[in-house]
Each structure stands twice: as structure tokens, then as C-alpha cells.
Design a protein around this motif. Sequence first.
Motif, PDB file in Angstrom:
ATOM      1  N   ILE A   1      -0.719  -3.897  -5.606  1.00  0.00           N
ATOM      2  CA  ILE A   1      -0.253  -2.522  -4.931  1.00  0.00           C
ATOM      3  C   ILE A   1      -1.344  -1.846  -5.044  1.00  0.00           C
ATOM      4  CG2 ILE A   1       1.343  -0.637  -5.406  1.00  0.00           C
ATOM      5  CD1 ILE A   1       3.218  -2.511  -7.161  1.00  0.00           C
ATOM      6  N   LEU A   2      -1.586  -1.283  -3.916  1.00  0.00           N
ATOM      7  CA  LEU A   2      -2.768  -0.293  -3.729  1.00  0.00           C
ATOM      8  C   LEU A   2      -2.144   1.124  -3.560  1.00  0.00           C
ATOM      9  CD1 LEU A   2      -5.615   0.489  -3.276  1.00  0.00           C
ATOM     10  CD2 LEU A   2      -5.479  -0.145  -0.944  1.00  0.00           C
ATOM     11  N   VAL A   3      -2.419   1.907  -4.716  1.00  0.00           N
ATOM     12  CA  VAL A   3      -1.953   3.396  -4.484  1.00  0.00           C
ATOM     13  C   VAL A   3      -3.051   4.160  -3.618  1.00  0.00           C
ATOM     14  CG1 VAL A   3      -1.637   5.399  -5.652  1.00  0.00           C
ATOM     15  CG2 VAL A   3      -0.564   3.495  -6.461  1.00  0.00           C
ATOM     16  N   LEU A   4      -2.679   4.638  -2.377  1.00  0.00           N
ATOM     17  CA  LEU A   4      -3.952   5.185  -1.494  1.00  0.00           C
ATOM     18  C   LEU A   4      -3.220   6.717  -0.983  1.00  0.00           C
ATOM     19  CD1 LEU A   4      -6.711   4.764   0.096  1.00  0.00           C
ATOM     20  CD2 LEU A   4      -5.063   3.800   1.694  1.00  0.00           C
ATOM     21  N   PRO A   5      -3.816   7.713  -2.146  1.00  0.00           N
ATOM     22  CA  PRO A   5      -3.487   8.998  -1.510  1.00  0.00           C
ATOM     23  C   PRO A   5      -3.750   9.375  -0.183  1.00  0.00           C
ATOM     24  CG  PRO A   5      -4.168   8.885  -3.774  1.00  0.00           C
ATOM     25  CD  PRO A   5      -4.546   7.635  -3.212  1.00  0.00           C
TER      26      PRO A   5
ATOM     27  N   VAL B   1       0.760  -1.177  -0.044  1.00  0.00           N
ATOM     28  CA  VAL B   1       0.043   0.090   0.109  1.00  0.00           C
ATOM     29  C   VAL B   1       0.806   1.284  -0.032  1.00  0.00           C
ATOM     30  CG1 VAL B   1      -1.834   1.188   1.189  1.00  0.00           C
ATOM     31  CG2 VAL B   1      -1.682  -1.250   1.357  1.00  0.00           C
ATOM     32  N   LEU B   2       0.729   2.068  -1.006  1.00  0.00           N
ATOM     33  CA  LEU B   2       1.695   3.392  -1.063  1.00  0.00           C
ATOM     34  C   LEU B   2       0.767   4.504  -0.932  1.00  0.00           C
ATOM     35  CD1 LEU B   2       3.367   2.357  -4.654  1.00  0.00           C
ATOM     36  CD2 LEU B   2       4.092   1.627  -2.107  1.00  0.00           C
ATOM     37  N   SER B   3       1.449   5.389   0.043  1.00  0.00           N
ATOM     38  CA  SER B   3       0.683   6.429   0.518  1.00  0.00           C
ATOM     39  C   SER B   3       1.419   7.633   0.502  1.00  0.00           C
ATOM     40  CB  SER B   3       0.014   6.527   1.886  1.00  0.00           C
ATOM     41  OG  SER B   3      -1.081   5.502   1.613  1.00  0.00           O
ATOM     42  N   ALA B   4       0.780   8.806  -0.007  1.00  0.00           N
ATOM     43  CA  ALA B   4       1.563  10.230  -0.037  1.00  0.00           C
ATOM     44  C   ALA B   4       0.630  11.163  -0.245  1.00  0.00           C
ATOM     45  CB  ALA B   4       2.864  10.046  -0.756  1.00  0.00           C
ATOM     46  N   ARG B   5       0.844  12.269  -0.614  1.00  0.00           N
ATOM     47  CA  ARG B   5       0.016  13.282  -1.169  1.00  0.00           C
ATOM     48  C   ARG B   5      -0.033  13.424  -2.565  1.00  0.00           C
ATOM     49  NH1 ARG B   5       1.584  18.868   1.449  1.00  0.00           N
ATOM     50  NH2 ARG B   5       3.589  17.943   1.241  1.00  0.00           N
ATOM     51  N   ARG B   6       1.089  13.133  -3.196  1.00  0.00           N
ATOM     52  CA  ARG B   6       1.292  13.211  -4.613  1.00  0.00           C
ATOM     53  C   ARG B   6       0.721  12.043  -5.517  1.00  0.00           C
ATOM     54  NH1 ARG B   6       7.132  15.153  -5.102  1.00  0.00           N
ATOM     55  NH2 ARG B   6       7.284  13.587  -3.719  1.00  0.00           N
ATOM     56  N   THR B   7      -0.346  12.065  -5.816  1.00  0.00           N
ATOM     57  CA  THR B   7      -0.703  10.779  -6.630  1.00  0.00           C
ATOM     58  C   THR B   7       0.010  10.252  -7.871  1.00  0.00           C
ATOM     59  OG1 THR B   7      -2.929  11.265  -6.132  1.00  0.00           O
ATOM     60  CG2 THR B   7      -2.894   9.470  -7.402  1.00  0.00           C
ATOM     61  N   GLN B   8       0.319  11.330  -8.559  1.00  0.00           N
ATOM     62  CA  GLN B   8       1.103  11.273  -9.930  1.00  0.00           C
ATOM     63  C   GLN B   8       2.475  10.414  -9.640  1.00  0.00           C
ATOM     64  OE1 GLN B   8       1.469  14.436 -12.322  1.00  0.00           O
ATOM     65  NE2 GLN B   8       2.822  13.421 -13.589  1.00  0.00           N
TER      66      GLN B   8
ATOM     67  N   LEU C   1       3.118   8.641  -6.932  1.00  0.00           N
ATOM     68  CA  LEU C   1       2.826   7.200  -6.315  1.00  0.00           C
ATOM     69  C   LEU C   1       2.633   6.296  -7.390  1.00  0.00           C
ATOM     70  CD1 LEU C   1       0.439   7.994  -3.479  1.00  0.00           C
ATOM     71  CD2 LEU C   1       2.797   7.209  -3.146  1.00  0.00           C
ATOM     72  N   GLU C   2       2.095   6.860  -8.621  1.00  0.00           N
ATOM     73  CA  GLU C   2       1.738   5.870  -9.704  1.00  0.00           C
ATOM     74  C   GLU C   2       3.184   5.571 -10.404  1.00  0.00           C
ATOM     75  OE1 GLU C   2      -0.748   4.349 -10.687  1.00  0.00           O
ATOM     76  OE2 GLU C   2      -2.511   5.503  -9.672  1.00  0.00           O
TER      77      GLU C   2
END
Length: 336
Positions: free
Chosen positions: A103-107, A76-83, A85-86
Motif C-alpha cells: 500500500i502506497l499512501v500518496l497525498p 495506491v491511496l490518494s486524497a488531500r488528507r494524509t491522516q 489515508l493512513e
Amino acid sequence: MEVGLWLLALCALLLPALWLLSFLRTDTDLTLLWAAWLGRRPEQVLTGMVVWVTGASSGIGEELAFQLSKLGVSLVLSARRTQELERVKRRCLENGNMKERDILVLPLDLADTSSHDTATKAVLQEFGRIDILVNNSGIAHYSFAVDTNLDVFKLITDVNYLGTVSLTKCVLPHMMERNRGKIVIINSIAGIIPVPLCSAYSGSKHALRGFLNTLHTELYDYPGITVSTICPGPVHSNIYQNCFLGEVTKVLGKQARDIPKMSTSRCVWLILVSMANDLKEVWIADQPVLFAIYLGQYMPFLDWIISKKTWGKIINQYIMDWHNYLENSCHKRPSK
């Protein structure tokens, strides 16, 4: 008989000398050094786990996600910047050990504590469990305490301390229900020894250390849950460029001073070793920073005498950085 005694005496002299030589060349505290030599390997312990990494868009968080992806975990990848994270997700998938569903992208904005419960539920809905929470998100500043606006102190406290505490509290009941899990906080040497020009940052990291040490005692009845605080020294990342300069509207940017830093990959590998061996607290730093940590912990008076000259150099460098900053912007230094 006399020969045997001489050999024993020689060994008694050589062993401490060899130990000292080894310590002067290492970049970890002695507990982590021992684990790196003889402990469990990350691939033996972490494979198959669900790992949630905050601050995963760059620096230690990105490299941690990348190295974990080689171990066959669910991320699970988290941060404020979605781009960003992708981008990190694509990099992880290039290893070939993971699929899109792993992999889950979780802003996530760590300062927005009202969103943490919803985020936790989203992870549990996606993977059914959280085995490891790595609290890595953090922000810093680079200014004298007297020149630092109170808004900077508040923002750094909200992100580094309260945000981490909030997310941990959201995940903890799930781990307590299973009596299984790892809570990991990426702290800093600034949470152990004083570092000038980082009063707000250092204060938040000291608070995290106190929180985690206390949490460790409160979980005595849950032996399956481990808590770890990782204290790295200077590491290659963007945190230096993004340092606030006394106000939340000013950052150091490209004027950041070039100081010796440990490679991110080396730091992260040591973090994985500490996670695999459930180490409560570890120090990761190149020499002579590591030696300074030991002095600060066990010989604080001697550390202060030795460090005065070092701190003076840092403060003088800060003044030079300010001159560079002013030459490249129209901002003025906050009044003293």
C-alpha cells in the motif's frame, strides 16, 4: 398440440412479467445485473493488480480500497488528507491479505494538475506499473444555479472534470505503451439525468461522461485498455455534508437532509463486478431512482411529466434546509 400452444402462450406472458418483477427489485442496470449473475467475479480478475484510487479517504473510495485489499491487490491511496489515508491504510492491513509494502499512501490535490505527472512517476517507481486507475475524487454543491457563485462552478470543474482528465492523461501513455489497463471514472446519475440544485456538479459529471465516451473511441487501436464510467445514485458518504452552499466558504454540514441512500459496501461490490467484466457504463441506484434513469434516457418527455412533482419536493426541502442553516449560523442566503 393445443396444450403445447397454450403453454407457449403462457410462457410468453409470464417471462416479461418475471423480468419486470426482477427489474423493479434490482439496484443495477440490466447489463450489470447480468454480469453480477453470470459474469466474471472480481477475485478471478483483479487479484494481483496495481490499483490507484483517488478520493480514498472516505466514502466510496475508502470502501473500494477496503474491498480491494481483500483481493490481494497492490494499492495506491490518494486524497488531500494524509491522516485519513493512513487510517484507511491501517483498515486495509487489518484484513491480513496485504503487507505494508503493498500500500502506497500518496497525498494528492486533484485541482493541482501540475502535481499529477510527479505523482504518476512515484507510483510507477514504487510498483512498476498501473493496471487500474479509479478516478473517484469529487466535490458537490447544493444551491440554485442563480444563487451559486461562479467560484463554485470553477472549483467543481477544476476538481471533478479537469483534475480527472489531467490525471487520466498522465497515466494513459503508460497503459498505451503496455496496451493494457483499465480507466474507471466514478461518475453519478447527475451525469445522466437532471438533478435540481446541482447545476455545477451535474455539469462536471456530464462533461466526464462525454470525455470518457470519446476516449473510448480513440482507443480503438488499443484493445487491451478499457474505459468505464460508473454512475451511482445516492450512496452513504460525506459528500452531502461537504456540499457548498452557493459559495466556497459555506458548506451544508450537519444540516444535510436525510435521503434514502444505498449502502456503500453494496455499491462498491457492484463497481468491482463492473471492473471485472469491463463494462463501458453502468447505473447503480435503488428504485425508484433507477427507473427514473431509464425514463430519462429512453422516454424523456414522460420522465419530465412524472419528475416535476419530485423536483418540486426537492426544491421545497432545499428551502427548509436553508432555514435550518440560517438558524444555526450567522450567514445569510445569497440574494436572488
